[in-house]
Motif scaffolding. Structure first.
Motif, short mmCIF file in Angstrom:
data_model
loop_
_atom_site.label_atom_id
_atom_site.label_comp_id
_atom_site.label_asym_id
_atom_site.label_seq_id
_atom_site.Cartn_x
_atom_site.Cartn_y
_atom_site.Cartn_z
N GLY A 106 0.80 -1.22 0.00
CA GLY A 106 0.00 0.00 0.00
C GLY A 106 0.83 1.27 0.00
N VAL A 107 2.01 1.22 -0.61
CA VAL A 107 2.92 2.37 -0.64
C VAL A 107 2.45 3.37 -1.70
CG1 VAL A 107 5.31 3.08 -1.10
CG2 VAL A 107 4.83 0.97 0.17
N ALA A 108 2.63 4.67 -1.44
CA ALA A 108 2.22 5.73 -2.37
C ALA A 108 2.93 5.55 -3.71
CB ALA A 108 2.54 7.10 -1.78
N ALA A 109 2.25 5.97 -4.79
CA ALA A 109 2.74 5.77 -6.15
C ALA A 109 4.13 6.40 -6.36
CB ALA A 109 1.74 6.34 -7.15
N ASP A 110 4.35 7.60 -5.84
CA ASP A 110 5.65 8.27 -6.03
C ASP A 110 6.77 7.48 -5.38
OD1 ASP A 110 4.44 10.24 -7.46
OD2 ASP A 110 4.52 11.76 -5.87
N ASP A 111 6.49 6.93 -4.20
CA ASP A 111 7.50 6.14 -3.49
C ASP A 111 7.78 4.83 -4.23
OD1 ASP A 111 7.80 8.05 -1.53
OD2 ASP A 111 6.36 7.12 -0.16
N VAL A 112 6.73 4.26 -4.83
CA VAL A 112 6.92 3.04 -5.61
C VAL A 112 7.82 3.33 -6.81
CG1 VAL A 112 5.80 1.30 -7.06
CG2 VAL A 112 4.73 2.01 -4.91
N THR A 113 7.55 4.43 -7.50
CA THR A 113 8.35 4.80 -8.68
C THR A 113 9.82 5.01 -8.30
OG1 THR A 113 6.44 5.86 -9.73
CG2 THR A 113 8.61 6.51 -10.52
N ALA A 114 10.05 5.68 -7.18
CA ALA A 114 11.42 5.93 -6.73
C ALA A 114 12.13 4.63 -6.39
CB ALA A 114 11.41 6.86 -5.51
N ALA A 115 11.43 3.71 -5.75
CA ALA A 115 12.04 2.44 -5.37
C ALA A 115 12.32 1.58 -6.60
CB ALA A 115 11.13 1.68 -4.40
N VAL A 116 11.43 1.61 -7.58
CA VAL A 116 11.64 0.86 -8.82
C VAL A 116 12.88 1.39 -9.54
CG1 VAL A 116 10.72 0.43 -11.13
CG2 VAL A 116 9.24 0.15 -9.14
N GLN A 117 13.05 2.71 -9.56
CA GLN A 117 14.25 3.29 -10.18
C GLN A 117 15.50 2.88 -9.41
OE1 GLN A 117 14.43 5.04 -13.14
NE2 GLN A 117 16.62 4.64 -12.77
#
Length: 281
Positions: free
Chosen positions: A63-74
Motif C-alpha cells: 500500500g505504498v504511495a505511487a511516487d515512493d513506488v516509482t522511486a524504489a523501482v528506479q
C-alpha cells in the motif's frame, strides 16, 4: 550473487520498512507474490538483487504511495547497473568485492592503517611492493592487474565530487620499508602531495603514543550521502576483509576511530612529521 552496494542496501531497508509498516510477516508477503520467505529475506538483506517488477509488486501489496513506488523501482534499476569494479571480480574474494562496491558510493571515508600506507594513497610502486610481499605468490601479470585495480579505486579522490578521506597512519607503517629507498621516498612525497587536496586529511600517530586502540588492525568507516544509509565499518583480518553493519559493532568502530584521531598528530604536525621522515631517509 551480486555485490552488496549502498543502493542495494538502501532498497532492502525500504522493502523491510514498508513490509513491517503494512503489518505483514515475511511468510505472508512472500505468499502474496508466489515467492518464499528465504528469497524475500535475501532481498531485504541485499544478499540477492531484486527485480524492478518484484519491487513494484511488493510495494503495491504494502500500500505504498505511487511516487515512493516509482522511486524504489528506479533504485532497483540503478542497483543492477554494473560498477567499474566488475571487470576485476575474478581477481578478488567476495568480501573484498562487497567492500569496493560500497567504497565506490561512499561520500566519506575514514581509514586507519597500522602497518601499511592506506590503499587509496599508495603509489603504483608501493602497491607492487605490497602485492609481492602478500600471502599469495603472484606472477607479474597478476601483480599488475591488482596495481591497476587499486589505482582505479583511487581515481575518485581527484575526480568530480570526490569523497572526503580522513587517513590516519601509524608511524610504524611509514618506517617499514616497502620496496627500495626510492619507492619509500616517492610514497612519502605522494602522501604530502595528496594531503594538500581539500578533501583529504592525513594524520600520523607517532610511535611515542605507545600502544593504542588501533594497534590490532586496520579499520575503515564509510558514510553515504543518503541519510537513510547507515554507516558501514570494515576491518582487516587474517581471513580477509570483513564488513560490519550491526549497530553494536558500528558504535565500537566509531569510538575507536574517534580515539585514534585524538592520539594522532594534527594535520599540520603530521605534515611536519612526514617531512622529517623524508629528510631522514
Amino acid at each position: 550473487m551480486a555485490p552488496k552496494t549502498a543502493r542495494a542496501r538502501r532498497l532492502g531497508i525500504a522493502l523491510r520498512t514498508h513490509r513491517e509498516a503494512a503489518g505483514l510477516t515475511l511468510e505472508a508477503a512472500a505468499d502474496e507474490i508466489n515467492s518464499t520467505r528465504s528469497t524475500l529475506s535475501r532481498y531485504e538483506n541485499a544478499q540477492t538483487l531484486v527485480s524492478p517488477a518484484t519491487v513494484r509488486a511488493l510495494l503495491t501489496l504494502y500500500g505504498v504511495a505511487a511516487d515512493d513506488v516509482t522511486a524504489a523501482v528506479q533504485l532497483a534499476k540503478d542497483a543492477r547497473k554494473p560498477g567499474w569494479w566488475v571487470s576485476y571480480s575474478y581477481l578478488l574474494d567476495r568480501r573484498t568485492i562487497d567492500f569496493i562496491a560500497l567504497e565506490a558510493e561512499a561520500t566519506g571515508i575514514a581509514n586507519f592503517e597500522p602497518s601499511v600506507v592506506p590503499g587509496l594513497l599508495q603509489t603504483a610502486d608501493y602497491i607492487r611492493g605490497v602485492m609481492r610481499g602478500g600471502p599469495h605468490t603472484l606472477g607479474d601479470d597478476q601483480v599488475e592487474q591488482r596495481v591497476q585495480l587499486r589505482l582505479d579505486r583511487q581515481q575518485r579522490l581527484t575526480g568530480d565530487e570526490p569523497p572526503i578521506l580522513d587517513a590516519i597512519i601509524d608511524e610504524g607503517a611509514l618506517l617499514r620499508p616497502v620496496g627500495d629507498r626510492g619507492v619509500m621516498e616517492g610514497q612519502l612525497r605522494h602522501l604530502l602531495k595528496m594531503a594538500e587536496l581539500p578533501n583529504i586529511t592525513v594524520q600520523v600517530i607517532p610511535l611515542a603514543a605507545g600502544y593504542h586502540r588501533g594497534t590490532r588492525g586496520s579499520l575503515h568507516i564509510l558514510e553515504f550521502a543518503d541519510p537513510e544509509d547507515p554507516i558501514i565499518a570494515s576491518v582487516e583480518t587474517v581471513a580477509g576483509q570483513m564488513v560490519l553493519d550491526r549497530p553494536g559493532d558500528l558504535r565500537t568502530c566509531t569510538k575507536i576511530m574517534e580515539h585514534l584521531r585524538t592520539v594522532a598528530l594534527s594535520p599540520a604536525d603530521s605534515r611536519d612529521q612526514l617531512l622529517q621522515l623524508l629528510k631522514g631517509r
